[in-house]
Design a protein around this motif. Structure first.
Motif, PDB file in Angstrom:
ATOM      1  N   GLY A  50       0.818  -1.216   0.000  1.00  0.00           N
ATOM      2  CA  GLY A  50       0.000   0.000   0.000  1.00  0.00           C
ATOM      3  C   GLY A  50       0.846   1.257   0.000  1.00  0.00           C
ATOM      4  O   GLY A  50       0.555   2.224  -0.715  1.00  0.00           O
ATOM      5  N   TYR A  51       1.918   1.231   0.792  1.00  0.00           N
ATOM      6  CA  TYR A  51       2.815   2.396   0.877  1.00  0.00           C
ATOM      7  C   TYR A  51       3.491   2.659  -0.469  1.00  0.00           C
ATOM      8  O   TYR A  51       3.524   3.797  -0.957  1.00  0.00           O
ATOM      9  N   ALA A  53       2.533   1.651  -3.455  1.00  0.00           N
ATOM     10  CA  ALA A  53       1.553   2.028  -4.483  1.00  0.00           C
ATOM     11  C   ALA A  53       1.218   3.514  -4.399  1.00  0.00           C
ATOM     12  O   ALA A  53       1.139   4.198  -5.423  1.00  0.00           O
ATOM     13  N   ARG A  54       1.045   4.020  -3.167  1.00  0.00           N
ATOM     14  CA  ARG A  54       0.654   5.425  -3.006  1.00  0.00           C
ATOM     15  C   ARG A  54       1.819   6.385  -3.221  1.00  0.00           C
ATOM     16  O   ARG A  54       1.658   7.423  -3.863  1.00  0.00           O
ATOM     17  N   HIS A  55       2.973   6.060  -2.675  1.00  0.00           N
ATOM     18  CA  HIS A  55       4.084   7.019  -2.670  1.00  0.00           C
ATOM     19  C   HIS A  55       4.978   6.942  -3.905  1.00  0.00           C
ATOM     20  O   HIS A  55       5.770   7.848  -4.148  1.00  0.00           O
ATOM     21  N   ASN A  57       3.617   6.058  -7.028  1.00  0.00           N
ATOM     22  CA  ASN A  57       2.725   6.126  -8.190  1.00  0.00           C
ATOM     23  C   ASN A  57       2.632   4.778  -8.916  1.00  0.00           C
ATOM     24  O   ASN A  57       2.768   4.702 -10.130  1.00  0.00           O
ATOM     25  N   ILE A  59      -0.106   2.658  -8.390  1.00  0.00           N
ATOM     26  CA  ILE A  59      -1.490   2.197  -8.278  1.00  0.00           C
ATOM     27  C   ILE A  59      -1.937   1.703  -9.644  1.00  0.00           C
ATOM     28  O   ILE A  59      -1.783   2.401 -10.648  1.00  0.00           O
ATOM     29  N   GLN A  64      -5.843  -2.854  -7.641  1.00  0.00           N
ATOM     30  CA  GLN A  64      -7.086  -2.543  -6.934  1.00  0.00           C
ATOM     31  C   GLN A  64      -7.960  -3.768  -6.753  1.00  0.00           C
ATOM     32  O   GLN A  64      -8.815  -3.789  -5.875  1.00  0.00           O
ATOM     33  N   ASP A  67      -5.098  -6.668  -4.395  1.00  0.00           N
ATOM     34  CA  ASP A  67      -4.793  -6.382  -2.988  1.00  0.00           C
ATOM     35  C   ASP A  67      -5.947  -6.754  -2.061  1.00  0.00           C
ATOM     36  O   ASP A  67      -5.753  -7.508  -1.102  1.00  0.00           O
TER      37      ASP A  67
END
Length: 197
Positions: A50-51, A53-55, A57, A59, A64, A67
């Motif tokens: 999750g970290y 994917a968000r930080h 880029n 995703i 979706q 996970d």
């Protein structure tokens, strides 16, 4: 949103899926300590993917889907496995699984009315966290009897609180879905009355 398939988060989610049969085999063979370690590894990889994917880029559409599927399958496998070896009573497993089945049916009903999935409720998040905390703590009590005096009451308190929040959120989802479907049915009737006038 990326259409990429090979990303670090997706690899970690796939890794969590592959851990599920290994976890179940260890659990059923009585290697409770190793099974507990795999729960910890799964939790860490869930946080890391999750970290990343968000930080960074990363995703993706696949991520979706992958996970949450990995999370749900690991939770289900853990519940069934702990029920099978006697760490959790079957009534508790049934109560938790029944709520997920209810939400699955609710999702189908909403989809039939052309609604997407409901946004995650904070009560559901807290309930899921409490249950995810309870399972390894109760497994630790079974794997390491010296910890049982502390781990058992702590694990059971988290499990009971988690189930309560889990179902509270489930009722909130049902009420929200009911309102949405009711408004959908009322809206065409109101429009028809306006036209008739």
């Amino acid at each position: 949103m990326s259409s990429r398939i090979v990303t670090i988060p997706n690899i970690l989610s796939l890794f969590r899926l592959l851990l599920i049969p290994v976890f179940l085999v260890l659990l059923l063979l009585g290697h409770l300590g190793w099974a507990l370690l795999l729960i910890a590894v799964s939790a860490v990889t869930d946080f890391v993917d999750g970290y990343v994917a968000r930080h960074f880029n990363q995703i993706s559409r696949l991520g979706q889907l992958l996970d949450p599927a990995a999370d749900r399958l690991f939770i289900l496998a853990t519940l069934l496995g702990l029920g099978w070896v006697g760490v959790l009573p079957w009534w508790l497993v049934a109560v938790i699984v029944a709520r997920d089945v209810l939400l699955l049916v609710l999702g189908v009903v909403l989809a039939n009315h052309r609604f997407g999935p409901l946004p995650v409720h904070h009560l559901g998040k807290m309930g899921t966290f409490a249950i995810l905390f309870a399972m390894p703590v109760l497994l630790a009590a079974a794997a390491f009897p010296d910890l049982a005096a502390v781990a058992l009451p702590l694990g059971w308190a988290a499990a009971i609180w988690g189930v309560f929040l889990y179902w509270w959120a489930g009722v909130a989802y049902i009420l929200q879905a009911g309102r949405m479907i009711h408004e959908l049915r009322v809206a065409p009737a109101s429009a028809s009355d306006t036209v008739d006038r």
